[in-house]
Design a protein around this motif. Sequence first.
Motif, PDB file in Angstrom:
ATOM      1  N   VAL B 223       0.841  -1.196   0.000  1.00  0.00           N
ATOM      2  CA  VAL B 223       0.000   0.000   0.000  1.00  0.00           C
ATOM      3  C   VAL B 223       0.881   1.253   0.000  1.00  0.00           C
ATOM      4  CG1 VAL B 223      -1.782   1.271   1.214  1.00  0.00           C
ATOM      5  CG2 VAL B 223      -1.811  -1.212   1.224  1.00  0.00           C
ATOM      6  N   ILE B 224       0.622   2.133  -0.947  1.00  0.00           N
ATOM      7  CA  ILE B 224       1.324   3.415  -1.009  1.00  0.00           C
ATOM      8  C   ILE B 224       0.286   4.493  -0.734  1.00  0.00           C
ATOM      9  CG2 ILE B 224       2.721   4.952  -2.414  1.00  0.00           C
ATOM     10  CD1 ILE B 224       3.445   2.543  -4.142  1.00  0.00           C
ATOM     11  N   SER B 225       0.496   5.248   0.325  1.00  0.00           N
ATOM     12  CA  SER B 225      -0.474   6.293   0.641  1.00  0.00           C
ATOM     13  C   SER B 225      -0.307   7.459  -0.327  1.00  0.00           C
ATOM     14  CB  SER B 225      -0.281   6.770   2.075  1.00  0.00           C
ATOM     15  OG  SER B 225       0.919   7.497   2.160  1.00  0.00           O
ATOM     16  N   LYS B 226      -1.345   8.286  -0.376  1.00  0.00           N
ATOM     17  CA  LYS B 226      -1.325   9.435  -1.267  1.00  0.00           C
ATOM     18  C   LYS B 226      -0.108  10.312  -0.988  1.00  0.00           C
ATOM     19  CE  LYS B 226      -5.439  11.717  -3.005  1.00  0.00           C
ATOM     20  NZ  LYS B 226      -6.762  12.194  -2.683  1.00  0.00           N
ATOM     21  N   ALA B 227       0.112  10.583   0.299  1.00  0.00           N
ATOM     22  CA  ALA B 227       1.206  11.468   0.689  1.00  0.00           C
ATOM     23  C   ALA B 227       2.545  10.855   0.300  1.00  0.00           C
ATOM     24  CB  ALA B 227       1.147  11.721   2.196  1.00  0.00           C
ATOM     25  N   ASP B 228       2.702   9.554   0.549  1.00  0.00           N
ATOM     26  CA  ASP B 228       3.960   8.894   0.200  1.00  0.00           C
ATOM     27  C   ASP B 228       4.208   8.934  -1.297  1.00  0.00           C
ATOM     28  OD1 ASP B 228       4.890   8.291   2.633  1.00  0.00           O
ATOM     29  OD2 ASP B 228       4.074   6.255   2.709  1.00  0.00           O
ATOM     30  N   ALA B 229       3.134   8.672  -2.038  1.00  0.00           N
ATOM     31  CA  ALA B 229       3.283   8.629  -3.488  1.00  0.00           C
ATOM     32  C   ALA B 229       3.788   9.971  -4.002  1.00  0.00           C
ATOM     33  CB  ALA B 229       1.944   8.283  -4.136  1.00  0.00           C
ATOM     34  N   ILE B 230       3.272  11.049  -3.423  1.00  0.00           N
ATOM     35  CA  ILE B 230       3.718  12.374  -3.861  1.00  0.00           C
ATOM     36  C   ILE B 230       5.127  12.645  -3.359  1.00  0.00           C
ATOM     37  CG2 ILE B 230       3.239  14.841  -3.675  1.00  0.00           C
ATOM     38  CD1 ILE B 230       0.259  14.040  -3.446  1.00  0.00           C
ATOM     39  N   ALA B 231       5.390  12.288  -2.103  1.00  0.00           N
ATOM     40  CA  ALA B 231       6.687  12.590  -1.505  1.00  0.00           C
ATOM     41  C   ALA B 231       7.820  11.870  -2.229  1.00  0.00           C
ATOM     42  CB  ALA B 231       6.676  12.197  -0.029  1.00  0.00           C
ATOM     43  N   TYR B 232       7.567  10.640  -2.672  1.00  0.00           N
ATOM     44  CA  TYR B 232       8.619   9.885  -3.343  1.00  0.00           C
ATOM     45  C   TYR B 232       8.684  10.163  -4.843  1.00  0.00           C
ATOM     46  CZ  TYR B 232       9.878   7.107   0.730  1.00  0.00           C
ATOM     47  OH  TYR B 232      10.346   6.700   1.940  1.00  0.00           O
ATOM     48  N   GLY B 233       7.839  11.058  -5.312  1.00  0.00           N
ATOM     49  CA  GLY B 233       7.891  11.418  -6.729  1.00  0.00           C
ATOM     50  C   GLY B 233       7.401  10.328  -7.654  1.00  0.00           C
TER      51      GLY B 233
END
Lengths: 382, 410
Positions: B223-233
């Motif tokens: 699971v990749i959270s919305k915030a993580d997905a954005i933070a990791y580019g």
Amino acid sequence: MADFYFNLPLWFRSLVQGLAVIAVIFPIAGMCSMAERKVSAWLQGRPGPNRALPFWFAWVPVVGPLLQRLGIFHVMADGGKMLFKEDSLPGHVNKFYFILAPIIAMMPALTTVTTVPFGAYFDVAGNVIPLGLARVDIGLLAVFAVSSLGVYSLILAGWASNSKYPFLGGVRASAQLISYELAMTLSVIPVFLWINAPGQPGTMSLARAVEFQSQPGLLGGAWFIFIMPVAALIFLVSLFAETNRHPFDMAEGEADLVGGFHTEYGAFKWGLFFVAEYSHMLIGSGVFTLLFLGGWNPLPWVTLSQLAVWLHVAQLPLVVGVLSIAIFLAKVLALIFFFMWVRWTVPRFRYDQVMEIGWKKLLPLAIANLIAYAIGIAVLQK
Amino acid sequence: MATEFSFPDSAAKAAAAKPEFEPEKMSLSMGPSHPSTHGVLRLQMELDGEILTKCDPVIGYLHRGDEKIAENMTYNQFVPYTDRLDYIAPLANNMAYAIAVEKLAKLEVPARCQAIRVLTAEMARISSHLLGLGAFGIDTGAWTVFMYSFEEREKLYKLFEELTGARFTTSYSRIGGLQRDVPEGWTGRVNAFCDQFLPILEETLSLLTRNKIFMDRTVGVGVISKADAIAYGLTGPNLRGSGVGLDLRKDKPYSGYEQYEFDVPVGTKGDSYDRYLVRGEEMRQSVRIIKQVIAKFPGGDWYAKDARRIFAPPKDKILTSMEELIQNFMLVTEGPQMPAGEVYFEAENPKGILGFYVVSKGGGVPWRLKIRAPSFCNLSILPKICVGCLVSDVVAILGSLDFVMGECDR
């Protein structure tokens, strides 16, 4: 002819029968591997192996190309390759156990074959005499006891390889095989509760199970798969797990464990594992056929003796024997096809899910099934 | 960003023995040669039993120095190298690179050229997602899905071959145009492919979508959270699977994408299953786009005719006219002439956002070319989402991220 054979010394007969087992199981297992490739090809919409054609067969007009298309000769090519290629032994393995493992894999596979009856004929009095290499009255118990030794080969192979992926494969295999054996054994107990009337000498004989499914009457002629479908289902699922077949092939799991326990193996030693897997499938399908699919009876409520009478061959034991073996083999091969069908259709379970299905679903279900049938049988026989 | 691993030998461990029991951990190197790492990715993992406690992707086994190579050749000579970035979708890479350089030259290509590029890019997207789907199938143990999807890819490759002369490394774009116009009747064949493809796609997806085993393997895994997905580019289907509806084709349209109607599928949970669903839906949307492109296929020129210092003249002119011969000679020897300046362009590729940063000091050779590879960024989240998973989950996660090492390592 038969008298001459039975007058031979016991050790000689045992030797002949042992060789017969090897001579039958190896080719059938080889053909199964071929069938696997062909079935997968058909399921996936491709032609599959269709190239090999030995020069000494190429001149045969119609049969040659047909067998080529069917890929029959690939079995020989593959088998020959496995026998003659360099049998490499990695430097980092424990050599003794590394070589021992594939041998141990073959032993239970070949031993259990002897206890499985594969056909029947009628004697002069009209009694059904089952065909089998060894008459073992404990029948099914012997099959379970010996075939469960097969897990040692996987553990040994995994540990002796001294490598991490085989190690993980070996650990998974041992846990999986042990946990599914419970459900498997429990699932067949209702069958023998049904067969063995109280107060009479009991039996675990597989031939007796078939005999029981060849009785007249609605319930007598019904195969056990109709009488106890849940038990059959549990047995079949456990069979998939026990034979390390997809979707339960955790021990191999080529997606994550490369090759699982046989990652470090090659050539003939790997071939032995391969043949052992198919032999286990054959024996498992055979036991399933005997217990739940009426053995050598052609159809439910149609017994072998009825068929023999219709065909006017009841007085010819040889014909009846061949007929019964053909019926039995047809059922076994149909089951093998089912194994392959499943393998090439569904994805693979994860290791913890496999354990969960074994312990949390199949085992309680098998126990509940057993209790239900125990009560039911007690009530019925009162 | 190396992770620290702790595998003390037994003597050192006994010396530093702690009173409480601490399970021994195992190091496991998955790759670079492993059936499920899709190329040459290597994962250095630390296992507690079968549960990952650490995971470190080791990349670079396929590093070829593409960015440095670009500085030593003319703009058009670099086109074949872009094939080898995301080698599953070379046509999309060709297009992104060509548009980046054209943006540098402030060159507008004709509508027909744009339409052909969109068409090929969407076909490349289908091809790429089909492979991603098939490989994901293999990773979860469903081999037949792979074979089904490969049959469709084969049909696409036939079309690519007819269009570009190559099945795999197409090198179709040129700065200011294309390698050649579409052949006679080709768009009709693409249309026919789309018509027969949709039912097959549904059949292939139906093997997995509601399959209990497949759902057990993928729902809630990685699971990749919305915030993580954005933070990791993260970009592409991996980002959209996490619920961020970023699609440059909609948000920053290029090459005429604004004319076409299509939906951007977005996931809800951000797990492997969502990413799979997003890819499946994107293929349907790509078919939609292709049909629209073919329906209003513009006529006219297929290359920028007025850009005489960028795009080569037609061959028959070169052979017969002095001026065109000289023009062609200058182009071949010195490359397409670019003004000094720098430009960054990113395109929505099948794997995510592929960006080209081009710095020019004038002339036919880039002074510096930087590639923003989506697979590289997408893989950076592995240490975060793999911890706590089982080894089999890692395989499912890798399959769902759908990366290509040729692009990651460049």
